[in-house]
Design an enzyme around this catalytic site. Structure first.
Site, mmCIF file in Angstrom:
data_model
loop_
_atom_site.group_PDB
_atom_site.id
_atom_site.type_symbol
_atom_site.label_atom_id
_atom_site.label_comp_id
_atom_site.label_asym_id
_atom_site.label_seq_id
_atom_site.Cartn_x
_atom_site.Cartn_y
_atom_site.Cartn_z
ATOM 1 N N LYS A 76 0.809 -1.211 0.000
ATOM 2 C CA LYS A 76 0.000 0.000 0.000
ATOM 3 C C LYS A 76 0.846 1.265 0.000
ATOM 4 O O LYS A 76 0.309 2.366 0.151
ATOM 5 C CB LYS A 76 -0.952 -0.029 1.193
ATOM 6 C CG LYS A 76 -1.908 -1.222 1.156
ATOM 7 C CD LYS A 76 -2.753 -1.316 2.412
ATOM 8 C CE LYS A 76 -3.611 -2.574 2.394
ATOM 9 N NZ LYS A 76 -2.828 -3.814 2.500
ATOM 10 N N LYS A 95 -8.404 0.459 5.795
ATOM 11 C CA LYS A 95 -7.675 -0.803 5.942
ATOM 12 C C LYS A 95 -6.294 -0.551 6.536
ATOM 13 O O LYS A 95 -5.708 0.527 6.347
ATOM 14 C CB LYS A 95 -7.554 -1.535 4.595
ATOM 15 C CG LYS A 95 -7.105 -0.689 3.416
ATOM 16 C CD LYS A 95 -7.250 -1.487 2.116
ATOM 17 C CE LYS A 95 -6.992 -0.609 0.897
ATOM 18 N NZ LYS A 95 -7.158 -1.363 -0.373
ATOM 19 N N ARG A 101 -6.984 -9.434 -10.031
ATOM 20 C CA ARG A 101 -5.568 -9.645 -9.725
ATOM 21 C C ARG A 101 -4.844 -9.924 -11.037
ATOM 22 O O ARG A 101 -5.176 -10.865 -11.757
ATOM 23 C CB ARG A 101 -5.403 -10.806 -8.760
ATOM 24 C CG ARG A 101 -3.987 -11.388 -8.631
ATOM 25 C CD ARG A 101 -2.934 -10.386 -8.203
ATOM 26 N NE ARG A 101 -3.221 -9.713 -6.961
ATOM 27 C CZ ARG A 101 -2.878 -10.183 -5.754
ATOM 28 N NH1 ARG A 101 -2.252 -11.343 -5.663
ATOM 29 N NH2 ARG A 101 -3.165 -9.502 -4.669
ATOM 30 N N ARG A 114 -11.687 -11.684 -9.106
ATOM 31 C CA ARG A 114 -12.139 -12.210 -7.821
ATOM 32 C C ARG A 114 -13.394 -11.453 -7.398
ATOM 33 O O ARG A 114 -13.347 -10.239 -7.202
ATOM 34 C CB ARG A 114 -11.032 -12.059 -6.778
ATOM 35 C CG ARG A 114 -9.710 -12.721 -7.198
ATOM 36 C CD ARG A 114 -8.563 -12.305 -6.307
ATOM 37 N NE ARG A 114 -8.346 -10.861 -6.351
ATOM 38 C CZ ARG A 114 -7.471 -10.212 -5.581
ATOM 39 N NH1 ARG A 114 -6.744 -10.881 -4.706
ATOM 40 N NH2 ARG A 114 -7.338 -8.913 -5.673
ATOM 41 N N ARG A 129 -14.877 -7.667 0.356
ATOM 42 C CA ARG A 129 -13.540 -8.249 0.212
ATOM 43 C C ARG A 129 -13.585 -9.381 -0.809
ATOM 44 O O ARG A 129 -14.311 -10.348 -0.637
ATOM 45 C CB ARG A 129 -13.027 -8.748 1.550
ATOM 46 C CG ARG A 129 -12.939 -7.653 2.602
ATOM 47 C CD ARG A 129 -12.643 -8.224 3.969
ATOM 48 N NE ARG A 129 -13.656 -9.195 4.384
ATOM 49 C CZ ARG A 129 -13.571 -9.937 5.467
ATOM 50 N NH1 ARG A 129 -12.511 -9.828 6.254
ATOM 51 N NH2 ARG A 129 -14.529 -10.779 5.779
ATOM 52 N N ASP A 186 -3.746 -5.175 -8.008
ATOM 53 C CA ASP A 186 -5.195 -5.269 -7.832
ATOM 54 C C ASP A 186 -5.842 -4.067 -8.502
ATOM 55 O O ASP A 186 -5.427 -2.920 -8.266
ATOM 56 C CB ASP A 186 -5.557 -5.301 -6.350
ATOM 57 C CG ASP A 186 -5.010 -6.541 -5.641
ATOM 58 O OD1 ASP A 186 -4.746 -7.540 -6.334
ATOM 59 O OD2 ASP A 186 -4.846 -6.486 -4.417
ATOM 60 N N GLU A 203 -3.649 -1.687 -5.270
ATOM 61 C CA GLU A 203 -2.476 -2.207 -4.565
ATOM 62 C C GLU A 203 -1.480 -2.771 -5.566
ATOM 63 O O GLU A 203 -1.857 -3.216 -6.655
ATOM 64 C CB GLU A 203 -2.856 -3.308 -3.563
ATOM 65 C CG GLU A 203 -3.664 -2.844 -2.378
ATOM 66 C CD GLU A 203 -3.844 -3.931 -1.324
ATOM 67 O OE1 GLU A 203 -3.137 -4.957 -1.373
ATOM 68 O OE2 GLU A 203 -4.692 -3.750 -0.434
ATOM 69 N N ASN A 261 1.253 -5.727 -5.083
ATOM 70 C CA ASN A 261 1.694 -6.748 -4.127
ATOM 71 C C ASN A 261 3.039 -7.323 -4.559
ATOM 72 O O ASN A 261 3.162 -7.904 -5.639
ATOM 73 C CB ASN A 261 0.656 -7.881 -4.070
ATOM 74 C CG ASN A 261 -0.683 -7.397 -3.558
ATOM 75 O OD1 ASN A 261 -0.951 -7.415 -2.372
ATOM 76 N ND2 ASN A 261 -1.539 -6.941 -4.469
#
Length: 314
Positions: free
Chosen positions: A125, A160, A210, A224, A232, A272, A280, A282
């Protein structure tokens, strides 16, 4: 040439092999004839400038309930290892940061994937904020008045933990939500760190995509979709995996961030995207490899190992 590959990960007995990207990487490494060594982050240490760990020879099989065999442990210096896969899951705490410092010392003799210095400097993040033009409105703060002003400006928001993972402790707060105060109190009590606050994206109901990038190039994706009544979409939180294609906007996002990933040695990254907004990047322990393959997409472990071997060959 066979390589000696050490994997730094959480206890292998506890992983879900159907969805674990680390396991996919280990299966592909074994298929290529590489020697696998397993260790957990707590066994990593440095003495007189030399970094070692208590490692065990590892064999892997794609068989649920019988997916691994470990040999006898031994202290092994990283000078005798060709590649390290740094794959333990967050939290991104001081233990995680210490591991990046130690693994930074073994380079360039040993190739660490992803580059530990840039993993330390690019948590999920934080690195994403290099690209504000690709993101929804985003705030990083623990100042309640600043957060209240952001909520007043943008309406529904998502709060978050800045260094969380896997969809844990993510909350949607509406403009008149009476839980806002208690949530702020809870976050204040649980952590001294700031939080990430973003404008809520209602398109999340259609999916949180993703996208896997290998050495800065988009190689595959999975959409997703969250369960009804949840925001979520993480698969560990019950999100349903669907096949997907990249939109022109998503291709633009990947082209924009790809060079930054490549320059930093972030060879395996998962981004994401919700409704055309990057949320994000990752790089600590990205997932999605097995889900993409299970839905008929490419086996991205092959592409990742091709990239690792190219880098190792120099």
């Amino acid at each position: 040439m066979p390589l000696t590959v050490a994997v730094q990960m959480d206890p292998i007995a506890h992983i879900n092999i159907r969805g674990d990207s680390t396991f996919a990487l280990l299966l592909e490494a074994a298929a290529r004839g590489h020697l696998l060594l397993f260790y957990t982050p707590d066994s990593l240490y440095m003495r007189d400038g030399f970094v070692s760990a208590r490692m065990q020879p590892l064999q892997v099989r794609d068989v649920e309930g019988d997916h691994f065999t470990l040999g006898e442990p031994a202290i092994i210096e990283f000078e005798s290892v060709d590649v390290v896969l740094m794959r333990q899951d967050p939290p991104f705490d001081m233990a995680y940061i210490t591991a990046t410092h130690l693994l930074e010392r073994v380079q360039p003799r040993t190739l660490v994937v992803n580059d530990p210095a840039h993993v330390r400097n690019a948590p999920e993040k934080i690195m994403v904020t290099l690209f504000p033009e690709l993101m929804p409105p985003t705030l990083i703060s623990r100042d309640r008045q600043v957060i209240e002003a952001f909520r007043k400006e943008h309406g529904s928001i998502v709060m978050k933990p800045l260094y969380g993972n896997g969809g844990a402790s993510i909350f949607k707060v509406s403009p008149d939500d009476p839980n806002f105060g208690p949530l702020c109190d809870m976050f204040m009590a649980l952590s001294r760190e700031p939080w990430m606050i973003q404008r809520f994206l209602p398109q999340v109901s259609e999916g949180d995509k993703r996208i896997i990038l290998v050495d800065g190039v988009a190689m595959g994706a999975v959409n997703r979709v969250p369960q009804p009544g949840d925001i979520r979409a993480n698969m560990v939180r019950g999100g349903a995996a669907e096949t997907t294609m990249l939109s022109p906007r998503e291709q633009e996002i990947c082209a924009r961030i790809g060079p930054a990933l490549r320059e930093r040695g972030l060879l395996f990254a998962g981004i994401d995207v919700i409704g055309g907004n990057l949320t994000e990047i990752n790089v600590t322990s990205p997932t999605g490899v097995r889900a993409i393959q299970r839905l008929g997409g490419p086996d991205l472990a092959v592409a990742i190992w091709d990239a690792i071997e190219r880098k190792r060959a120099g």
